[in-house]
Write a protein that holds these residues in place. Structure first.
Motif, PDB file in Angstrom:
ATOM      1  N   ALA A 138       1.078  -1.300  -0.385  1.00 44.74           N
ATOM      2  CA  ALA A 138      -0.039  -0.197   0.316  1.00 44.74           C
ATOM      3  C   ALA A 138       1.002   0.811   0.464  1.00 44.74           C
ATOM      4  CB  ALA A 138      -0.743  -0.137   1.218  1.00 44.74           C
ATOM      5  N   PRO A 139       0.806   1.973  -0.532  1.00 43.22           N
ATOM      6  CA  PRO A 139      -0.979   2.364  -1.189  1.00 43.22           C
ATOM      7  C   PRO A 139      -1.465   1.571  -2.351  1.00 43.22           C
ATOM      8  CG  PRO A 139       0.157   4.309  -0.913  1.00 43.22           C
ATOM      9  CD  PRO A 139       0.877   3.986  -0.510  1.00 43.22           C
ATOM     10  N   ILE A 140      -2.419   1.666  -2.196  1.00 42.66           N
ATOM     11  CA  ILE A 140      -3.222   0.774  -3.957  1.00 42.66           C
ATOM     12  C   ILE A 140      -4.337   0.905  -3.895  1.00 42.66           C
ATOM     13  CG2 ILE A 140      -3.423  -0.931  -2.970  1.00 42.66           C
ATOM     14  CD1 ILE A 140      -1.558  -2.372  -5.109  1.00 42.66           C
ATOM     15  N   VAL A 141      -4.935   0.889  -5.090  1.00 41.76           N
ATOM     16  CA  VAL A 141      -6.344   1.328  -5.533  1.00 41.76           C
ATOM     17  C   VAL A 141      -6.527   0.211  -6.191  1.00 41.76           C
ATOM     18  CG1 VAL A 141      -7.704   3.237  -6.917  1.00 41.76           C
ATOM     19  CG2 VAL A 141      -5.761   3.651  -6.516  1.00 41.76           C
ATOM     20  N   ILE A 142      -8.161   0.007  -5.339  1.00 41.43           N
ATOM     21  CA  ILE A 142      -8.740  -1.729  -5.868  1.00 41.43           C
ATOM     22  C   ILE A 142     -10.350  -0.333  -6.826  1.00 41.43           C
ATOM     23  CG2 ILE A 142      -9.988  -3.494  -5.336  1.00 41.43           C
ATOM     24  CD1 ILE A 142      -6.976  -3.422  -4.484  1.00 41.43           C
ATOM     25  N   LYS A 143     -10.174  -1.279  -7.485  1.00 43.36           N
ATOM     26  CA  LYS A 143     -11.440  -1.133  -8.998  1.00 43.36           C
ATOM     27  C   LYS A 143     -12.589  -2.198  -8.696  1.00 43.36           C
ATOM     28  CE  LYS A 143      -9.391   3.562 -10.099  1.00 43.36           C
ATOM     29  NZ  LYS A 143      -9.374   4.297 -11.747  1.00 43.36           N
ATOM     30  N   ALA A 144     -13.439  -2.122  -8.464  1.00 46.47           N
ATOM     31  CA  ALA A 144     -14.589  -2.489  -9.242  1.00 46.47           C
ATOM     32  C   ALA A 144     -14.372  -2.378 -10.868  1.00 46.47           C
ATOM     33  CB  ALA A 144     -15.989  -3.070  -8.477  1.00 46.47           C
ATOM     34  N   ASP A 145     -14.913  -3.611 -11.631  1.00 49.03           N
ATOM     35  CA  ASP A 145     -14.039  -3.071 -13.363  1.00 49.03           C
ATOM     36  C   ASP A 145     -15.734  -2.824 -14.058  1.00 49.03           C
ATOM     37  OD1 ASP A 145     -13.560  -3.892 -15.670  1.00 49.03           O
ATOM     38  OD2 ASP A 145     -15.347  -4.909 -15.762  1.00 49.03           O
ATOM     39  N   GLY A 146     -16.778  -3.450 -13.319  1.00 49.57           N
ATOM     40  CA  GLY A 146     -18.314  -2.237 -13.636  1.00 49.57           C
ATOM     41  C   GLY A 146     -19.024  -1.232 -13.406  1.00 49.57           C
ATOM     42  N   LEU A 147     -19.324  -0.665 -13.192  1.00 53.96           N
ATOM     43  CA  LEU A 147     -20.873  -0.271 -12.659  1.00 53.96           C
ATOM     44  C   LEU A 147     -21.547  -0.031 -11.000  1.00 53.96           C
ATOM     45  CD1 LEU A 147     -23.338   1.174 -15.783  1.00 53.96           C
ATOM     46  CD2 LEU A 147     -20.617   1.937 -14.576  1.00 53.96           C
ATOM     47  N   ALA A 148     -20.492   0.564 -10.438  1.00 58.59           N
ATOM     48  CA  ALA A 148     -21.392   0.300  -8.646  1.00 58.59           C
ATOM     49  C   ALA A 148     -21.542   2.061  -8.325  1.00 58.59           C
ATOM     50  CB  ALA A 148     -20.001   0.036  -8.000  1.00 58.59           C
ATOM     51  N   ALA A 149     -22.302   2.990  -9.144  1.00 56.02           N
ATOM     52  CA  ALA A 149     -22.819   3.851  -8.718  1.00 56.02           C
ATOM     53  C   ALA A 149     -21.689   4.789  -7.957  1.00 56.02           C
ATOM     54  CB  ALA A 149     -23.764   3.809  -7.854  1.00 56.02           C
ATOM     55  N   GLY A 150     -20.884   5.182  -8.494  1.00 49.84           N
ATOM     56  CA  GLY A 150     -19.277   6.053  -8.340  1.00 49.84           C
ATOM     57  C   GLY A 150     -19.601   5.209  -6.686  1.00 49.84           C
ATOM     58  N   LYS A 151     -19.373   4.170  -6.717  1.00 47.14           N
ATOM     59  CA  LYS A 151     -19.042   3.742  -5.275  1.00 47.14           C
ATOM     60  C   LYS A 151     -17.590   2.553  -4.928  1.00 47.14           C
ATOM     61  CE  LYS A 151     -22.956   4.827  -3.368  1.00 47.14           C
ATOM     62  NZ  LYS A 151     -24.486   4.362  -2.998  1.00 47.14           N
ATOM     63  N   GLY A 152     -17.481   1.975  -6.230  1.00 44.56           N
ATOM     64  CA  GLY A 152     -16.486   0.699  -6.711  1.00 44.56           C
ATOM     65  C   GLY A 152     -15.250   1.042  -6.461  1.00 44.56           C
ATOM     66  N   VAL A 153     -14.396   1.957  -5.841  1.00 43.24           N
ATOM     67  CA  VAL A 153     -13.264   2.494  -5.865  1.00 43.24           C
ATOM     68  C   VAL A 153     -12.822   2.213  -4.146  1.00 43.24           C
ATOM     69  CG1 VAL A 153     -11.140   4.173  -6.335  1.00 43.24           C
ATOM     70  CG2 VAL A 153     -13.493   3.590  -8.058  1.00 43.24           C
ATOM     71  N   THR A 154     -11.992   1.628  -3.972  1.00 42.81           N
ATOM     72  CA  THR A 154     -11.284   2.019  -2.760  1.00 42.81           C
ATOM     73  C   THR A 154      -9.968   2.501  -3.128  1.00 42.81           C
ATOM     74  OG1 THR A 154     -12.162   0.014  -1.650  1.00 42.81           O
ATOM     75  CG2 THR A 154     -10.813   1.092  -0.445  1.00 42.81           C
ATOM     76  N   VAL A 155      -9.552   3.543  -2.625  1.00 40.10           N
ATOM     77  CA  VAL A 155      -8.382   3.523  -2.451  1.00 40.10           C
ATOM     78  C   VAL A 155      -7.685   3.683  -1.020  1.00 40.10           C
ATOM     79  CG1 VAL A 155      -6.435   6.188  -2.446  1.00 40.10           C
ATOM     80  CG2 VAL A 155      -8.194   6.041  -3.820  1.00 40.10           C
ATOM     81  N   ALA A 156      -6.778   2.682  -0.682  1.00 34.62           N
ATOM     82  CA  ALA A 156      -6.337   1.524   0.241  1.00 34.62           C
ATOM     83  C   ALA A 156      -4.490   2.429   1.048  1.00 34.62           C
ATOM     84  CB  ALA A 156      -6.442   0.219  -0.237  1.00 34.62           C
ATOM     85  N   PHE A 157      -4.607   2.603   1.434  1.00 34.78           N
ATOM     86  CA  PHE A 157      -3.309   3.044   2.535  1.00 34.78           C
ATOM     87  C   PHE A 157      -2.531   2.229   3.112  1.00 34.78           C
ATOM     88  CE2 PHE A 157      -5.736   6.610   1.161  1.00 34.78           C
ATOM     89  CZ  PHE A 157      -4.584   7.799   0.360  1.00 34.78           C
ATOM     90  N   THR A 158      -3.691   1.442   3.857  1.00 31.87           N
ATOM     91  CA  THR A 158      -2.734   0.025   4.284  1.00 31.87           C
ATOM     92  C   THR A 158      -3.665  -1.193   3.700  1.00 31.87           C
ATOM     93  OG1 THR A 158      -4.835  -0.460   5.744  1.00 31.87           O
ATOM     94  CG2 THR A 158      -3.006   1.343   6.783  1.00 31.87           C
ATOM     95  N   LEU A 159      -2.422  -2.387   4.095  1.00 33.78           N
ATOM     96  CA  LEU A 159      -2.632  -3.351   2.894  1.00 33.78           C
ATOM     97  C   LEU A 159      -4.160  -4.134   3.380  1.00 33.78           C
ATOM     98  CD1 LEU A 159      -1.386  -5.021   1.348  1.00 33.78           C
ATOM     99  CD2 LEU A 159      -0.105  -6.490   3.395  1.00 33.78           C
ATOM    100  N   GLU A 160      -4.539  -4.019   5.167  1.00 32.21           N
ATOM    101  CA  GLU A 160      -6.090  -4.386   5.308  1.00 32.21           C
ATOM    102  C   GLU A 160      -6.920  -3.967   5.102  1.00 32.21           C
ATOM    103  OE1 GLU A 160      -2.293  -5.007   8.532  1.00 32.21           O
ATOM    104  OE2 GLU A 160      -3.222  -3.176   7.573  1.00 32.21           O
ATOM    105  N   GLU A 161      -7.068  -2.146   4.686  1.00 37.20           N
ATOM    106  CA  GLU A 161      -7.843  -1.887   3.761  1.00 37.20           C
ATOM    107  C   GLU A 161      -7.969  -2.783   2.491  1.00 37.20           C
ATOM    108  OE1 GLU A 161      -8.172   3.239   4.595  1.00 37.20           O
ATOM    109  OE2 GLU A 161      -6.254   2.711   3.865  1.00 37.20           O
ATOM    110  N   ALA A 162      -6.941  -3.267   1.558  1.00 39.40           N
ATOM    111  CA  ALA A 162      -6.912  -3.767  -0.141  1.00 39.40           C
ATOM    112  C   ALA A 162      -6.982  -4.372   0.243  1.00 39.40           C
ATOM    113  CB  ALA A 162      -5.378  -3.395  -0.179  1.00 39.40           C
ATOM    114  N   GLU A 163      -7.075  -5.304   0.979  1.00 36.02           N
ATOM    115  CA  GLU A 163      -7.796  -6.476   1.386  1.00 36.02           C
ATOM    116  C   GLU A 163      -9.308  -7.006   1.956  1.00 36.02           C
ATOM    117  OE1 GLU A 163      -5.255  -9.421   3.914  1.00 36.02           O
ATOM    118  OE2 GLU A 163      -3.656  -8.611   3.817  1.00 36.02           O
ATOM    119  N   GLU A 164      -9.912  -5.941   3.066  1.00 41.16           N
ATOM    120  CA  GLU A 164     -10.594  -5.840   2.842  1.00 41.16           C
ATOM    121  C   GLU A 164     -12.662  -5.343   1.429  1.00 41.16           C
ATOM    122  OE1 GLU A 164     -15.029  -5.536   3.942  1.00 41.16           O
ATOM    123  OE2 GLU A 164     -12.773  -6.838   4.832  1.00 41.16           O
TER     124      GLU A 164
END
Length: 427
Positions: A138-164
């Motif tokens: 981390a930091p790393i960005v996780i994105k759902a590939d499809g449509l998620a109403a603007g909420k499918g992106v997580t900017v993870a600043f810890t490994l725990e956040e990324a894994e969750e």
């Protein structure tokens, strides 16, 4: 000319409001609309994905132009359907809208045509994605590939956040299939900017830039939302940066889509990160942004209906688009609990009449027993104009202070970043 706007949120309210100002437009319909839209257009109870019913309505009412607001019907092929019926409609076809519908498709286009963006990998298997994240850190960005109403992106600043984030998308399926494939991107440091453009094949007319505020709390804290407020212009972004984004990203993207046999006609939304190495793409959308539309359209001096019609007719290159020098600030008032679960049906008090300087765009409202009530996560977008950002911000927050509903939440720092930088530059 009669116009039909498809959708029922704040973006669609702004579109209805602007189109109604055109001398060419005699009547505006909106399907399905909301309580605020109903005050300036005729709302029609039709689902945005019921293409047959919408097309039948357009024929029956002799609609001269249909404008699509939300992404779902675009990705489901409404433009293809309407054009097959001989109906004029503004927006990209299904195969071009995939720029928004699949993050993997978008990233592959950027890689193929050397359009600046962050490094990435795409995964359909949870274990492989998890191993990659653990290797990258981390930091790393996780994105759902499809449509998620603007909420499918997580900017993870810890490994725990990324894994969750990975677990919720790929294992728990919180986005109903949109996260069955994920895109994992490098974290880009810098400042965000949104650039919307009118596009017709290789013809691109950029709009004025804006800056959105995605996190739900002040100082960009908390989970991402569809947008808690925005402002335009973005004075601390030099004109040369905007031009660089047009030259290295927006124009090459339009040309790439033509080269791919998927010419894009409609609104290209380019979400940018201004890094030390220049602008890079965070995301594409295939339609107007929400709430960016609520500050960009009030600054448009030209007739929006003229621009849409020119694009539909393949004549966008003949358009001259003018902008006002005024600044605009939009503050979003949301429901308690948003972007998680939230209550509906709470009565809204203190809604002002719209003026030349202040317009309250309804995002999630409904009419009940003669009262306007909450009916969504984002409820209102309070937009104010001013000679500069300071004046626009002051007017927006003065208006917000007079509006109330139980559990109302809003950020108090929309535009503050630009004002701080302007103050710093004076010293």
């Amino acid at each position: 000319m009669k116009v039909l706007v498809i959708g029922g949120g704040g973006r669609e309210h702004a579109l209805v409001w602007k189109l109604a100002q055109s001398p060419k437009v005699s009547h505006v319909y909106c399907a399905p609309g909301n309580a605020g839209i109903a005050q300036m257009a005729e709302c029609v109870s039709l689902d945005v994905n019921d293409f047959a019913a919408l097309a039948e309505f357009a024929k029956r009412e002799h609609i001269g132009l249909t404008v699509v607001g939300p992404e779902d019907p675009l990705l489901n092929g409404i433009v293809d359907f309407f054009e097959e019926q001989g109906l004029a409609i503004f927006g990209p076809k299904k195969e071009a809208a995939l720029l928004e519908g699949s993050k993997t498709f978008a990233k592959d286009i950027m890689e193929k045509y050397n359009i600046p963006t962050g490094a990435y990998r795409s995964f359909t298997k949870y274990e492989e994605a998890l191993a990659y994240v653990r290797k990258q850190g981390a930091p790393i960005v996780i994105k759902a590939d499809g449509l998620a109403a603007g909420k499918g992106v997580t900017v993870a600043f810890t490994l725990e956040e990324a894994e969750e984030a990975l677990r919720s998308m790929m294992v728990e399926d919180v986005f109903s299939g949109a996260g069955s494939r994920v895109v994992i991107e490098e974290y880009l440091a810098g400042e965000e900017m949104t650039l919307l453009s009118f596009v017709d094949g290789e013809t691109v007319i950029p709009m004025v830039p804006s800056q959105d505020h995605k996190p739900v709390f002040n100082d960009d804290k908390g989970p991402n939302t569809g947008g808690m407020g925005t402002y335009s212009p973005v004075p601390h972004m030099d004109d040369s940066i905007v031009q660089q984004a047009i030259d290295t990203i927006v124009l090459p993207t339009a040309r790439a889509m033509v080269a791919e046999g998927r010419p894009f006609r409609g609104i290209l939304y380019t979400g940018l990160m201004i890094t030390e190495k220049g602008p890079k793409v965070i995301e594409y959308n295939a339609r107007f942004g929400d709430p960016e539309t609520q500050v960009v359209l009030p600054r448009l001096a030209s007739d929006l209906a003229d621009i849409f019609l020119a694009a539909v007719e393949g004549k966008l290159s003949e358009c001259q688009v003018e902008w006002k020098s005024d600044a605009a600030v939009c503050v979003v008032m949301s429901s308690e609990g948003y972007p998680g679960s939230y209550p509906k049906g709470r009565e809204i008090a203190g809604l002002p009449a719209n003026t030349d300087d202040v317009v309250v765009f309804h995002a999630g409202t409904a009419e009940r027993d003669g009262h306007t009530v909450t009916n969504g996560g984002r409820v209102l977008g309070v937009t104010a104009m001013g000679n500069d950002l300071h004046e626009a911000q002051r007017r927006a927050y003065e208006t917000v202070q007079h509006i109330s509903f139980e559990g109302a939440h809003y950020r108090t720092d929309i535009g503050a970043k630009a004002l701080r930088k302007a103050e710093h530059n004076k010293r």
